[in-house]
Motif scaffolding. Structure first.
Motif, mmCIF file in Angstrom:
data_model
loop_
_atom_site.group_PDB
_atom_site.id
_atom_site.type_symbol
_atom_site.label_atom_id
_atom_site.label_comp_id
_atom_site.label_asym_id
_atom_site.label_seq_id
_atom_site.Cartn_x
_atom_site.Cartn_y
_atom_site.Cartn_z
ATOM 1 N N SER A 113 1.993 -36.826 49.805
ATOM 2 C CA SER A 113 0.589 -37.743 49.243
ATOM 3 C C SER A 113 1.408 -38.046 48.092
ATOM 4 N N ASN A 114 1.265 -39.350 48.161
ATOM 5 C CA ASN A 114 0.875 -39.891 46.337
ATOM 6 C C ASN A 114 2.216 -39.565 45.676
ATOM 7 N N VAL A 115 3.378 -39.386 46.351
ATOM 8 C CA VAL A 115 4.442 -39.435 46.222
ATOM 9 C C VAL A 115 5.266 -41.597 45.805
ATOM 10 N N ASP A 116 6.075 -41.195 44.684
ATOM 11 C CA ASP A 116 7.031 -42.434 45.355
ATOM 12 C C ASP A 116 8.765 -42.358 45.829
ATOM 13 N N GLU A 117 9.174 -43.892 46.009
ATOM 14 C CA GLU A 117 10.417 -44.037 47.126
ATOM 15 C C GLU A 117 11.238 -42.774 46.681
ATOM 16 N N ASP A 118 11.796 -42.333 45.459
ATOM 17 C CA ASP A 118 12.382 -41.688 44.717
ATOM 18 C C ASP A 118 12.356 -39.704 44.698
ATOM 19 N N GLU A 119 10.796 -39.503 44.536
ATOM 20 C CA GLU A 119 10.510 -38.574 44.723
ATOM 21 C C GLU A 119 10.069 -37.936 46.325
ATOM 22 N N LEU A 120 10.215 -38.844 47.136
ATOM 23 C CA LEU A 120 10.447 -39.135 48.661
ATOM 24 C C LEU A 120 12.340 -39.136 48.874
ATOM 25 N N MET A 121 12.986 -39.475 48.131
ATOM 26 C CA MET A 121 14.176 -39.133 48.968
ATOM 27 C C MET A 121 14.749 -38.039 47.738
ATOM 28 N N ASP A 122 13.805 -37.404 46.793
ATOM 29 C CA ASP A 122 14.577 -36.305 46.516
ATOM 30 C C ASP A 122 14.352 -35.269 47.467
ATOM 31 N N ILE A 123 13.514 -34.811 47.512
ATOM 32 C CA ILE A 123 12.745 -34.288 48.492
ATOM 33 C C ILE A 123 13.258 -34.147 50.026
ATOM 34 N N ILE A 124 14.157 -35.328 50.867
ATOM 35 C CA ILE A 124 14.924 -35.760 52.036
ATOM 36 C C ILE A 124 15.830 -34.552 51.192
ATOM 37 N N ALA A 125 16.498 -35.057 50.001
ATOM 38 C CA ALA A 125 17.791 -34.991 49.610
ATOM 39 C C ALA A 125 17.937 -33.642 49.479
ATOM 40 N N PHE A 126 17.156 -32.648 48.666
ATOM 41 C CA PHE A 126 16.771 -31.490 48.549
ATOM 42 C C PHE A 126 17.073 -30.773 50.049
ATOM 43 N N VAL A 127 16.234 -31.524 50.830
ATOM 44 C CA VAL A 127 15.926 -30.210 52.697
ATOM 45 C C VAL A 127 18.581 -30.385 52.525
ATOM 46 N N GLU A 128 17.814 -31.813 53.372
ATOM 47 C CA GLU A 128 19.751 -31.685 53.970
ATOM 48 C C GLU A 128 20.731 -31.296 52.917
ATOM 49 N N GLU A 129 20.686 -30.809 51.645
ATOM 50 C CA GLU A 129 21.687 -30.114 50.490
ATOM 51 C C GLU A 129 22.251 -28.392 51.942
ATOM 52 N N ARG A 130 20.676 -28.317 51.705
ATOM 53 C CA ARG A 130 20.028 -26.835 51.765
ATOM 54 C C ARG A 130 20.302 -26.686 53.176
ATOM 55 N N ARG A 131 20.390 -26.815 54.874
ATOM 56 C CA ARG A 131 20.382 -27.171 55.726
ATOM 57 C C ARG A 131 22.248 -27.014 55.958
ATOM 58 N N GLU A 132 22.506 -27.148 54.973
ATOM 59 C CA GLU A 132 24.587 -26.867 55.479
ATOM 60 C C GLU A 132 24.862 -25.604 55.104
ATOM 61 N N ASP A 133 23.879 -25.186 54.113
ATOM 62 C CA ASP A 133 24.319 -23.486 53.718
ATOM 63 C C ASP A 133 23.253 -22.821 54.292
#
Length: 255
Positions: A128-148
């Motif tokens: 809640s109350n995050v901006d676009e960059d913060e949301l995209m950073d969490i999305i990237a964080f999840v995608e990075e870890r899914r691979e390994d």
């Protein structure tokens, strides 16, 4: 909490009203009725992974402890557990005064993943109350870890935010945030949809409900201005959580 006590009283009365063996327990009734309760962890509590998890478990117990446990001996979970804000901002809340040593958002998200995967305190987790960059950073964080990711790592499975909550109205439609949510299958929940965000700042009159086009549409369709604005949001795929303490407004919004 008052909310937890009220929910318990309501469901206890419902169980008593059945009174014919139809309902065996409050736990069964919670499942039958699909009781759905969400809450948030405030930013000043984002001090450690353990504290995030403790707060989620405590919130679940306080709000839904009366629902008991399921067949797998798990407590009835919250629907969504949110991070209310990624950090303590100046003047945001009196409890934020002097608070600086909170977790980075990525570390907080690891804790939230454990809330679902290990603790089963909530079905879903959100931001809640995050901006676009913060949301995209969490999305990237999840995608990075899914691979390994490996189950034996001791970390919870990487999980995308299930829900994003932010304010959106016809003046500030949160277009970019909503597009990101659409692209990644994240539910967007709008608060202050009826323009209260503007009223709480520097506007003397609600510019959403008093907009000429909104009034014109309300008159043309014989609806209230609130109904017009909520229809606008729903037609754009948003979930909405309008707030009111007036019975006639609650009934109007329900319809």
């Amino acid at each position: 909490s008052t909310v937890g006590a009220t929910l318990r009283d309501v469901f206890t009365q419902m169980a008593q009203d059945k009174g014919d063996g139809e309902c065996e327990s409050l736990s069964q009734l919670c499942h039958e009725e699909g009781l759905s309760v969400s809450t948030k962890i405030p930013p000043w509590e984002l001090t450690s992974v353990a504290n995030v998890r403790r707060n989620a478990a405590r919130s679940r117990e306080t709000l839904l402890g009366f629902c008991g446990r399921d067949v797998e001996n798990r407590m009835y979970p919250l629907d969504v557990y949110y991070i209310h804000a990624p950090e303590c901002w100046d003047d945001w809340h009196e409890r934020c005064e002097g608070v600086r040593d909170t977790l980075p958002l990525r570390k907080s998200w690891l804790a939230m993943e454990a809330v679902v995967a290990f603790d089963h305190s909530a079905k879903r987790i959100g931001l809640s109350n995050v901006d676009e960059d913060e949301l995209m950073d969490i999305i990237a964080f999840v995608e990075e870890r899914r691979e390994d990711y490996e189950k034996e790592s001791g970390y919870p499975p990487p999980r995308m935010p299930d829900v994003l909550q932010d304010y959106a109205d016809p003046i500030y439609p949160a277009t970019e945030l909503r597009q990101i949510c659409k692209d990644y299958g994240i539910e967007f929940v709008s608060y202050s949809t009826l323009g209260t965000q503007h009223v709480e700042t520097d506007e003397q009159v609600n510019p959403v409900l008093n907009a000429d086009i909104v009034i014109d549409l309300a008159n043309r369709h014989r609806r209230s201005t609130a109904e017009v604005v909520l229809s606008w949001a729903l037609q754009r795929g948003m979930s909405v959580i309008p707030r009111s303490d007036k019975e006639n407004h609650i009934l109007e919004l329900a319809n």
